[in-house]
Design a protein around this motif. Structure first.
Motif, mmCIF file in Angstrom:
data_model
loop_
_atom_site.group_PDB
_atom_site.id
_atom_site.type_symbol
_atom_site.label_atom_id
_atom_site.label_comp_id
_atom_site.label_asym_id
_atom_site.label_seq_id
_atom_site.Cartn_x
_atom_site.Cartn_y
_atom_site.Cartn_z
ATOM 1 N N PHE A 1 0.252 -1.327 -0.099
ATOM 2 C CA PHE A 1 0.048 0.533 0.142
ATOM 3 C C PHE A 1 0.669 1.330 -0.242
ATOM 4 O O PHE A 1 0.125 2.249 -0.325
ATOM 5 N N HIS A 2 2.513 1.792 0.632
ATOM 6 C CA HIS A 2 3.014 2.556 0.701
ATOM 7 C C HIS A 2 4.289 1.935 -0.095
ATOM 8 O O HIS A 2 4.816 0.774 0.168
ATOM 9 N N PRO A 3 5.178 2.745 -1.574
ATOM 10 C CA PRO A 3 5.956 1.975 -1.740
ATOM 11 C C PRO A 3 7.328 2.292 -0.888
ATOM 12 O O PRO A 3 8.088 1.548 -1.100
ATOM 13 N N GLY A 4 7.464 3.162 -0.036
ATOM 14 C CA GLY A 4 8.759 3.409 0.634
ATOM 15 C C GLY A 4 8.911 5.294 0.250
ATOM 16 O O GLY A 4 8.005 6.289 -0.132
ATOM 17 N N LEU A 5 10.144 5.620 0.323
ATOM 18 C CA LEU A 5 10.166 6.877 0.895
ATOM 19 C C LEU A 5 10.740 7.777 -0.965
ATOM 20 O O LEU A 5 10.472 9.006 -0.870
ATOM 21 N N ILE A 6 10.647 6.427 -1.236
ATOM 22 C CA ILE A 6 11.393 7.718 -3.079
ATOM 23 C C ILE A 6 10.342 5.899 -3.848
ATOM 24 O O ILE A 6 10.525 5.601 -4.007
ATOM 25 N N HIS A 7 9.431 6.607 -4.736
ATOM 26 C CA HIS A 7 8.003 6.089 -5.084
ATOM 27 C C HIS A 7 8.955 5.520 -6.435
ATOM 28 O O HIS A 7 9.346 6.967 -7.082
ATOM 29 N N ALA A 8 9.043 4.006 -6.913
ATOM 30 C CA ALA A 8 9.438 3.643 -8.811
ATOM 31 C C ALA A 8 7.686 3.759 -9.052
ATOM 32 O O ALA A 8 6.624 2.949 -8.683
ATOM 33 N N THR A 9 7.759 3.245 -10.071
ATOM 34 C CA THR A 9 6.912 2.586 -11.156
ATOM 35 C C THR A 9 5.793 1.181 -10.605
ATOM 36 O O THR A 9 4.808 0.987 -10.842
ATOM 37 N N ASP A 10 7.009 0.637 -10.868
ATOM 38 C CA ASP A 10 7.597 -0.494 -10.878
ATOM 39 C C ASP A 10 9.031 -1.075 -10.473
ATOM 40 O O ASP A 10 9.471 -0.886 -10.719
ATOM 41 N N GLN A 11 8.345 -3.120 -9.907
ATOM 42 C CA GLN A 11 9.491 -3.622 -10.051
ATOM 43 C C GLN A 11 11.201 -3.190 -11.239
ATOM 44 O O GLN A 11 12.091 -2.758 -10.813
ATOM 45 N N LYS A 12 10.637 -2.901 -12.189
ATOM 46 C CA LYS A 12 11.612 -2.698 -13.235
ATOM 47 C C LYS A 12 12.245 -1.599 -13.118
ATOM 48 O O LYS A 12 13.656 -0.915 -13.600
ATOM 49 N N ASP A 13 10.856 -0.467 -12.847
ATOM 50 C CA ASP A 13 11.965 0.535 -13.114
ATOM 51 C C ASP A 13 11.999 0.946 -11.699
ATOM 52 O O ASP A 13 13.351 1.880 -11.605
ATOM 53 N N ARG A 14 12.137 -0.069 -10.333
ATOM 54 C CA ARG A 14 12.878 0.575 -9.426
ATOM 55 C C ARG A 14 14.091 -0.213 -9.491
ATOM 56 O O ARG A 14 15.088 0.498 -9.076
ATOM 57 N N ALA A 15 14.371 -1.251 -10.501
ATOM 58 C CA ALA A 15 15.724 -2.302 -10.604
ATOM 59 C C ALA A 15 16.499 -0.775 -11.359
ATOM 60 O O ALA A 15 18.071 -0.280 -11.018
ATOM 61 N N ARG A 16 16.299 0.243 -12.520
ATOM 62 C CA ARG A 16 16.440 1.351 -13.130
ATOM 63 C C ARG A 16 17.070 2.339 -11.890
ATOM 64 O O ARG A 16 18.046 2.960 -11.975
ATOM 65 N N MET A 17 16.323 2.521 -11.104
ATOM 66 C CA MET A 17 16.328 3.837 -9.822
ATOM 67 C C MET A 17 17.721 3.214 -9.198
ATOM 68 O O MET A 17 18.306 4.649 -9.157
ATOM 69 N N TRP A 18 17.349 2.092 -9.112
ATOM 70 C CA TRP A 18 18.846 2.020 -8.006
ATOM 71 C C TRP A 18 20.097 2.136 -8.670
ATOM 72 O O TRP A 18 21.234 2.168 -7.889
ATOM 73 N N LYS A 19 20.429 1.441 -9.932
ATOM 74 C CA LYS A 19 21.805 1.815 -10.445
ATOM 75 C C LYS A 19 21.909 2.922 -11.145
ATOM 76 O O LYS A 19 23.650 3.456 -10.619
ATOM 77 N N GLU A 20 20.459 4.060 -11.572
ATOM 78 C CA GLU A 20 21.419 5.065 -11.763
ATOM 79 C C GLU A 20 21.711 6.053 -10.672
ATOM 80 O O GLU A 20 22.905 6.803 -10.273
ATOM 81 N N TYR A 21 21.005 5.249 -9.001
ATOM 82 C CA TYR A 21 21.591 6.581 -8.051
ATOM 83 C C TYR A 21 23.213 5.341 -8.072
ATOM 84 O O TYR A 21 24.099 6.364 -7.250
#
Length: 754
Positions: free
Chosen positions: A663-683
């Motif tokens: 119900f809550h993604p966390g402090l920073i939101h991604a679109t989905d699991q694939k986007d979450r992985a992209r954001m981890w890598k870019e960070y």
């Protein structure tokens, strides 16, 4: 007459845009940017009947605020929500915040991720069931459907009267790249009827979302065991990346002096860690690999007060304790303390069930409606379901081995903060030890004590407790060369650079107190008397009219004073003296018992840090540490590191999504699991490419419980693994891709040791 006509015109306009179920605020059909729209670090234009907002990167905030001449009146609606159609023409998702301000005072903030190339309606609940009520979750499941994508609570759940809305604001925070969003048809609408049972039956027997299906969801014990078996087979043939040394350093890079322990050195203009064998080392890790935060409050408590006893000499905070089941005698005093929380679960084990060993008790909670009570760890129960329990402790022991196998297979070079001390002697994966300084010492407030007030480092009891804490840490580490360093305390509320009052809140609070009751105030008096031979000179510098040193010693309220240049200079001096005392005491306590291990600091934050604090920290910390939740490391935001010029590590960051039942993604939101992985890598790439950073640690290894962790209700999708201990494949893939080129990319231009 003119006023009457004007009012009649306004009424006509309102009636034209209002409907049976609400009214439009902005449709942008006129082709002009509304007069009520004001940009902050953003560019606004109306194109094709929609508002185009170009958000500026690497600034505190960038966005648009709508403030009408008169507040929007919503009193005539029942339950209602704000919504807007938002389109993202870009190639990357955009994480935005929305703040709605009440004309009666107060505001609420929500946030949402807009997918790359996506367009949809996004809504913000203003009036309805449960708003502002803390059920022990950072945000609850939607109470109704059919209105688009729900914006998620950001920060705490605050109640506000939105019968009259003063303003709405959309903005980004410290984006790495510029982004553009298109806004259209912003309106306030009546909400459809909600589900009266939306807060019941949330969790199945595996601790997963019970009411929805999604990729990766486990449906049976047999399926869970098969998934585990498949992973174990793959890990059995996995080997460390070929360029890694014994301790995970870069064995193909330059060799430096080997001391037998980790240390820091600047090479080729870049800060680096050096492993015990002398190889360059970059700490890419995952934090919070432990069971302490896997439990959730069940709504059961016990009348026997013995379960709530706390040893005053204990050095472990409540949220860091493992799972310890209450005794049978205490369980006989069981009662339902929260019917609402107890009904969130479709299944909890009977006390006679073998899985009942994973019940525990939380004697206190930082946040939430239940201040203490029984907890249960679905994660621990799932480990036993995965691996069996042929002997006591087998499942957890197997979990530790598998966790290290995973970390090495995924390419991580270390664990992060808050790893279970049971890992300390694994001799396979470097780690960081952790200590908390708790106890009955004096405290001082900065005015924003998020987790707790600051310790008064001039209180001798604080020094005693620091030594006691670090002695316990030393007994756990046993001088292991696999321990990179030690973090002590976490995210302390030192102050904020937003204003002088927030920057010097610690000093203002201490000065308002009597020196007899505040050791920091007594020390401040000594420093001020050394600075000013007479009170008259202090009065001249401060523009005050103090009648004697005794008046200042008893306490003076300067919160509303007009701060003179002399006063600000002294506040800065006192603030740095306060922080210096803290960091020096902790440094010396650590050096006294673990002289070969680095002091990693207390993990500063952007919201709770001042210039004076990092100036004090850099004198004593071997490595500076910061927790930073954002898209990555922006050059402007982090430009101050050039002045700090110390090796630096990110202690926490994460991204989450709602496509895995949360119900809550966390402090920073991604679109989905694939986007979450992209954001981890870019960070991680932004950290790797900054010459001052020597590592970054994702928070955390395991998803939060969907019904909220017992400590404070965090119910975030922030794990590398699910509650069923099943890894997220997109994150694993991104980690392997990043780590296989980590060292060559970071230190490839460093050809020789100095």
């Amino acid at each position: 007459m003119k006023h009457i006509i004007a009012g009649w015109v306004v009424a006509l306009v309102f009636q034209a845009t209002a409907g049976e179920n609400g009214f439009a605020l902005y449709t942008f059909e006129s082709g002009d940017v509304p007069a009520a729209a004001a940009a902050t670090n953003a560019a606004l234009s109306v194109e094709s009947g929609a508002l185009k907002v170009v958000f500026r990167p690497d600034v505190q905030r960038s966005g648009v605020r709508f403030s009408p001449a008169e507040p929007w009146d919503c009193k005539w609606l029942g339950n209602y929500h704000l919504s807007a159609r938002i389109s993202n023409p870009g190639d990357d998702s955009v994480y935005i915040h929305c703040v709605v301000e009440s004309a009666g005072g107060g505001s609420v903030r929500r946030a949402v991720n807009i997918p790359a190339g996506g367009s949809g309606r996004y809504y913000f609940e203003l009036a309805g069931p449960g708003l502002g009520i803390d059920y022990g979750l950072r945000d609850d499941p939607p109470s109704f459907t059919g209105c688009g994508t729900r914006m998620i609570i950001k920060g705490g759940k605050y109640a506000a009267d939105f019968s009259r809305v003063k303003s709405i604001r959309f903005y980004t925070e410290r984006q790495i790249d510029p982004h553009t969003l298109i806004f259209d048809d912003i309106r306030i609408s009546e909400s459809p009827p909600g589900d009266p049972n939306y807060m019941t039956g949330l969790v199945d027997r595996f601790g997963q979302a019970a009411k929805i299906d999604y990729p990766g969801k486990i449906h049976s014990e047999e399926e869970l065991r098969q998934v585990a078996l498949d992973e174990l087979r793959a890990l059995a043939v996995s080997r460390p990346m070929s360029d890694r040394s014994t301790f995970g350093g870069w064995k193909e890079g330059p060799w430096l002096e080997a001391t037998g322990y980790f240390r820091a050195e600047k090479v080729g203009g870049k800060w680096a860690l050096v492993d015990p064998e002398g190889y360059l080392f970059f700490s890419s890790g995952i934090a919070n690999i432990r069971m302490a935060n896997t439990s959730t409050i069940t709504g059961i408590d016990f009348r026997d007060d013995a379960v709530r006893y706390v040893d005053p000499e204990d050095v472990t905070p409540e949220d860091s304790l493992g799972i310890v089941p209450p005794s049978d005698a205490i369980r006989k005093t069981r009662y339902v303390s929260s019917e609402l929380r107890h009904k969130m679960f479709n299944w909890l084990p009977d006390y006679s069930d073998p899985l009942a060993k994973y019940y525990g008790y939380r004697r206190s909670a930082h946040k939430g409606p239940v201040k203490h009570g029984e907890v249960f760890s679905f994660y621990l129960a799932n480990l036993e379901r995965r691996y069996g329990e042929p002997r006591p402790g087998f499942a957890v022991s197997k979990w530790r081995d598998v966790t290290i196998d995973r970390m090495i297979d995924w390419g991580f070079t270390s664990a992060g903060n808050w790893v279970d001390p049971e890992f300390y002697q694994n001799n396979r994966l470097p780690y960081f030890a952790n200590g908390w300084i708790i106890g009955d010492f004096k405290t001082v407030s900065s005015g924003y004590d998020y987790w707790r007030p600051l310790p008064d480092p001039f209180d001798p009891e604080f020094e005693r407790r620091a030594k006691l804490t670090l002695e316990v840490v030393a007994d756990e580490v046993l001088g292991s060369p696999w321990c990179v360093g030690v973090f002590v305390d976490n995210e302390m509320s030192w102050g904020s650079m937003e204003s002088n009052r927030k920057r010097y809140g610690v000093v203002l609070h201490a000065l308002s107190r009597a020196a007899s009751d505040c050791p920091a105030k007594a020390e401040f008096m000594k420093l001020l008397k050394a600075e000013y031979p007479t009170l008259g000179k202090l009065n001249a510098a401060w523009n005050t009219e103090l009648t004697g040193w005794n008046e200042l010693e008893q306490g003076v309220d300067l919160y509303d004073a007009e701060f003179s240049e002399g006063m600000l200079a002294d506040f800065s001096m006192l603030s740095e003296a306060f922080a210096t005392q803290y960091f020096s005491i902790v440094h010396d306590a650590l050096a006294g018992v673990l002289p070969n291990h680095m002091y990693m600091g207390c993990r500063l934050t952007m919201w709770g840090m001042t210039t004076e604090v990092w100036k004090a920290a850099r004198k004593y910390c071997d490595v500076m540490s910061y927790n930073f939740y954002g898209m990555g490391i922006g050059p402007k935001t982090w430009a101050f590191l050039e002045e700090v010029d110390r090796p630096t590590v990110i202690g926490e960051f994460h991204m989450g999504a709602t496509d895995s039942g949360f119900f809550h993604p966390g402090l920073i939101h991604a679109t989905d699991q694939k986007d979450r992985a992209r954001m981890w890598k870019e960070y991680m790439e932004s950290v790797r490419d900054n010459p001052y950073f020597v590592g970054a640690h994702w928070f955390q290894y395991i998803d939060s419980p969907i019904t909220g962790r017992a400590h404070d209700g965090e119910n975030y999708n922030i794990g590398f693994v699910r509650v069923t201990d099943v890894p997220y494949p997109h994150l694993v893939k991104a980690a392997k891709e990043f780590h296989c080129t980590l060292y060559e990319t970071r230190y490839g231009d460093v050809k020789e040791a100095k």
